[in-house]
Design a protein around this motif. Structure first.
Motif, PDB file in Angstrom:
ATOM      1  N   ALA A  61       2.033  -2.441 -13.167  1.00 14.13           N
ATOM      2  CA  ALA A  61       2.793  -1.719 -12.151  1.00 14.13           C
ATOM      3  C   ALA A  61       3.842  -0.847 -12.827  1.00 14.13           C
ATOM      4  O   ALA A  61       4.401  -1.224 -13.853  1.00 14.13           O
ATOM      5  CB  ALA A  61       3.466  -2.713 -11.205  1.00 14.13           C
ATOM      6  N   THR A  66       7.262   3.635  -6.571  1.00 19.30           N
ATOM      7  CA  THR A  66       6.915   3.181  -5.229  1.00 19.30           C
ATOM      8  C   THR A  66       5.981   4.207  -4.611  1.00 19.30           C
ATOM      9  O   THR A  66       6.236   5.406  -4.700  1.00 19.30           O
ATOM     10  CB  THR A  66       8.163   3.047  -4.328  1.00 19.30           C
ATOM     11  N   ARG A 112       4.295  -5.664  -2.401  1.00 17.59           N
ATOM     12  CA  ARG A 112       3.677  -5.451  -3.708  1.00 17.59           C
ATOM     13  C   ARG A 112       2.215  -5.803  -3.549  1.00 17.59           C
ATOM     14  O   ARG A 112       1.872  -6.808  -2.928  1.00 17.59           O
ATOM     15  CB  ARG A 112       4.323  -6.318  -4.785  1.00 17.59           C
ATOM     16  N   GLY A 116       0.934  -5.868  -8.463  1.00 18.63           N
ATOM     17  CA  GLY A 116       2.365  -5.650  -8.623  1.00 18.63           C
ATOM     18  C   GLY A 116       2.862  -4.260  -8.271  1.00 18.63           C
ATOM     19  O   GLY A 116       4.055  -3.984  -8.391  1.00 18.63           O
ATOM     20  N   LYS A 118       4.377  -1.414  -6.148  1.00 27.45           N
ATOM     21  CA  LYS A 118       5.280  -1.452  -4.996  1.00 27.45           C
ATOM     22  C   LYS A 118       4.860  -0.395  -3.982  1.00 27.45           C
ATOM     23  O   LYS A 118       4.681   0.780  -4.316  1.00 27.45           O
ATOM     24  CB  LYS A 118       6.724  -1.200  -5.454  1.00 27.45           C
TER      25      LYS A 118
END
Length: 125
Positions: A61, A66, A112, A116, A118
């Motif tokens: 991630a 995001t 998430r 992972g 977001k």
């Protein structure tokens, strides 16, 4: 501005379960596998692609990254958040709700994905 967003996954079938759930919760359709083994989601003309990294390294991630989804109603955000939590995602931050913002109030929820990444669901009030 963007042609697509691509996220890495270490387990395509685990990702399929999660992303199919959150996309159907907002009125979308399950993803399809392309010939390269990547999951492709198309919703309202936008495209999200989930695949194993081409360099053979594990997917990770992005720290500080995001991916935001524009959602039509708070009710659909609630369904998105619930479906994600029930299908391998992690419900993070505060539960879905209104957040005060100088640019205008927003209804937000965060998850998430199983790798992972977001994700944020956002509805401008």
């Amino acid at each position: 501005m963007f042609s697509h967003v691509m996220l890495g996954s270490n387990d395509i079938e685990r990702s399929r379960k999660f992303y199919d759930a959150i996309f159907t919760a907002i009125g979308g359709t399950p993803g399809t596998l392309n010939p390269k083994g990547r999951l492709v989601y198309i919703h309202k003309g936008e495209r999200l692609v989930i695949g194993k990294p081409l360099n053979g390294e594990p997917a990770t991630a992005g720290n500080g990254s995001t991916i935001g989804f524009a959602i039509e109603t708070p009710e659909k955000i609630d369904a998105w958040w619930k479906a994600g939590g029930e299908n391998g995602g992690t419900q993070i931050e505060d539960p879905p709700g209104v957040r005060k913002n100088p640019a205008g109030d927003m209804y937000l929820a965060y998850l998430r994905d199983p790798d992972g990444n977001k994700l944020c669901a956002l509805h401008s009030m």
